[in-house]
Design an enzyme around this catalytic site. Structure first.
Site, PDB file in Angstrom:
ATOM      1  N   HIS A 165       0.928  -0.910   0.059  1.00  0.00           N
ATOM      2  CA  HIS A 165       0.050  -0.348   0.014  1.00  0.00           C
ATOM      3  C   HIS A 165       1.314   1.586   0.276  1.00  0.00           C
ATOM      4  CE1 HIS A 165      -3.410  -2.697   0.577  1.00  0.00           C
ATOM      5  NE2 HIS A 165      -3.916  -2.859   1.668  1.00  0.00           N
ATOM      6  N   HIS A 214      -9.745   1.913   1.155  1.00  0.00           N
ATOM      7  CA  HIS A 214      -9.598   0.750   1.853  1.00  0.00           C
ATOM      8  C   HIS A 214     -10.819   0.830   3.100  1.00  0.00           C
ATOM      9  CE1 HIS A 214      -7.590  -1.795   3.935  1.00  0.00           C
ATOM     10  NE2 HIS A 214      -6.792  -2.825   3.101  1.00  0.00           N
ATOM     11  N   GLU A 231     -11.404  -4.251  -2.540  1.00  0.00           N
ATOM     12  CA  GLU A 231      -9.871  -3.209  -2.781  1.00  0.00           C
ATOM     13  C   GLU A 231     -10.347  -3.286  -4.860  1.00  0.00           C
ATOM     14  OE1 GLU A 231      -7.134  -3.689  -1.004  1.00  0.00           O
ATOM     15  OE2 GLU A 231      -8.354  -4.352   0.650  1.00  0.00           O
TER      16      GLU A 231
HETATM   17  C1  BGC Z   1      -4.090  -6.669   2.444  1.00  0.00           C
HETATM   18  C2  BGC Z   1      -4.196  -7.437   3.341  1.00  0.00           C
HETATM   19  C3  BGC Z   1      -3.865  -6.397   4.455  1.00  0.00           C
HETATM   20  C4  BGC Z   1      -4.979  -4.974   4.692  1.00  0.00           C
HETATM   21  C5  BGC Z   1      -3.848  -3.910   5.514  1.00  0.00           C
HETATM   22  C6  BGC Z   1      -5.433  -5.665   2.085  1.00  0.00           C
HETATM   23  O1  BGC Z   1      -5.555  -4.983   1.606  1.00  0.00           O
HETATM   24  O2  BGC Z   1      -4.519  -7.441   0.970  1.00  0.00           O
HETATM   25  O3  BGC Z   1      -2.576  -8.621   3.194  1.00  0.00           O
HETATM   26  O4  BGC Z   1      -3.511  -6.824   5.699  1.00  0.00           O
HETATM   27  O5  BGC Z   1      -4.817  -4.768   3.098  1.00  0.00           O
HETATM   28  O6  BGC Z   1      -5.199  -4.240   6.542  1.00  0.00           O
END
Ligand code: BGC
Length: 390
Positions: free
Chosen positions: A147, A219, A355
């Site tokens: 991210h 998210h 997402e």
């Molecule tokens: C991911 C997860 C990660 C999470 C964090 C998600 O988008 O796929 O693996 O732990 O984000 O909050």
């Protein structure tokens, strides 16, 4: 606000509106944003909290004509609450969020509600190259970059009321050349709009001055029940006949695997809890669902790609996007340490993320659709979460 102040504010708004036809500028010190042809409280602005370094964070509250509301803070462009009606017309908050501002400011390990960038999802070892030039990103998830490192979820965005006649805000942020290892100055704008038919529309725009990579997403953790307890009783549909298997660090292996006959088949509405504990190597690796599904319809048009349904409340959320895939994350790493908005704790699988995005680690997989953005090109994508009952 007394009547005189209201009138002054209205005049200010009316003058700005005439000056620039469509857009009504927000008066810096006002707490109310007045927009043409909308109720005066369609978009309101208030102080949210002050960060340790003195930065003031604002909160915007959007309200559509049906009474659906959304709260967004300028830190991370985070959606801190979003309400939707159940089958009896009762509006309840359906996104997870912290009860204290500091939990957003100091880490937010779960990325609750945030805009994710520059690259949503994982890049193996934080490495990629463009035109033979290697780049090293911040590594923040085991060996990988997740991210965007200290990504867009941890940046302060500039907010402005947007212009399309429905409650809407535009958030902008410029990520500097070299930030977290990414090349190019990237100017980014994200617009959230609450439509009259109870949809949250999100558009993402970006431009760069150097060849770079971009994969923006949102998210929010949804729980349509209104009690934030579990998502295992929710039903999910994903119009995707393939998924991307991952390695032990959740990086795609490069294979596209058919979902038919596996726990990953959500081609028709299926209860999330049904197969989540099946003996399956991929479920073991993800500790549940934490994978990217590739849509059967590979067109780049905005199309319906799935839906989430909570039978007891009747809440139904359709997802539309122009993106090629979606990460469905079943909240496996929520661990009961954070207070929930209704007095409990956010336990494992108390919320889920849908997402919309490009495939993870695309810069290292030439077979995957490209996430490269060149100078002069416009990155523009759209995703819609539409709420109704059934
Ligand atoms: C991911 C997860 C990660 C999470 C964090 C998600 O988008 O796929 O693996 O732990 O984000 O909050």
């Amino acid at each position: 606000m007394n009547t005189i102040k209201k009138s002054i504010l209205f005049l200010f708004a009316a003058a700005s509106f005439t000056a620039c036809k469509k857009e009504v500028k927000i008066e810096k010190t006002s707490t109310t944003v007045i927009k043409d042809n909308m109720a005066t409280d369609a978009v309101t602005k208030s102080d949210y909290a002050t960060m340790a370094d003195g930065t003031k964070i604002e909160k915007y509250t959007l309200k559509n004509k049906n009474g659906m509301t959304m709260e967004v803070i300028t830190f991370g462009g985070i959606i801190t609450s979003l309400t939707a009606p159940d089958k009896d017309g009762k509006y309840q908050d359906i996104v997870l969020g912290y009860t204290k501002a500091d939990d957003y400011f100091n880490g937010n390990p779960y990325f609750f509600g945030a805009i994710i960038g520059r690259y949503g999802n994982r890049i193996a070892k934080g490495k990629f190259s463009l035109d033979g030039k290697p780049y090293q990103l911040t590594v923040n998830d085991g060996p990988n970059s997740l991210h965007g490192g200290k990504g867009f979820d941890k940046r302060v965005w500039t907010a402005d009321a947007a212009t399309d006649g429905m409650p809407s805000i535009r958030l902008s942020y410029t990520s500097k050349d070299g930030e977290e290892g990414y090349p190019g100055n990237l100017t980014t704008a994200v617009i959230y709009t609450l439509t009259d038919d109870n949809a949250l529309e999100i558009t993402y725009d970006a431009e760069t001055d150097k060849k770079t990579i971009v994969n923006l997403t949102q998210h929010s953790y949804f729980n349509l029940s209104g009690d934030f307890k579990t998502i295992l009783d929710h039903e999910l549909e994903l119009k995707a006949d393939k998924m991307l298997p991952v390695d032990a660090t959740l990086i795609p292996t490069g294979e596209l695997k058919a979902v038919a006959g596996t726990p990953f088949d959500f081609t028709t509405l299926k209860q999330i809890g049904k197969d989540i504990n099946a003996a399956d190597d991929q479920l073991k690796k993800g500790q549940g669902y934490d994978h990217c599904w590739v849509f059967t319809d590979a067109s780049k048009e905005l199309r319906e790609v799935g839906a989430l349904y909570h039978k007891a409340s009747g809440r139904y959320m359709q997802v539309f996007t122009d993106q090629p895939s979606i990460q469905f994350y079943s909240g496996n790493f929520l661990d009961g340490t954070k207070a929930s908005k209704n007095g409990g704790k956010y336990e494992k699988r108390s919320g889920l993320c849908l997402e919309t995005q490009h495939y993870p680690d695309s810069p290292n997989e030439p077979k995957f659709p490209t996430t490269t953005l060149n100078p002069g090109e416009k990155y523009h994508t759209k995703t819609v979460y539409k709420f109704s009952v059934k």
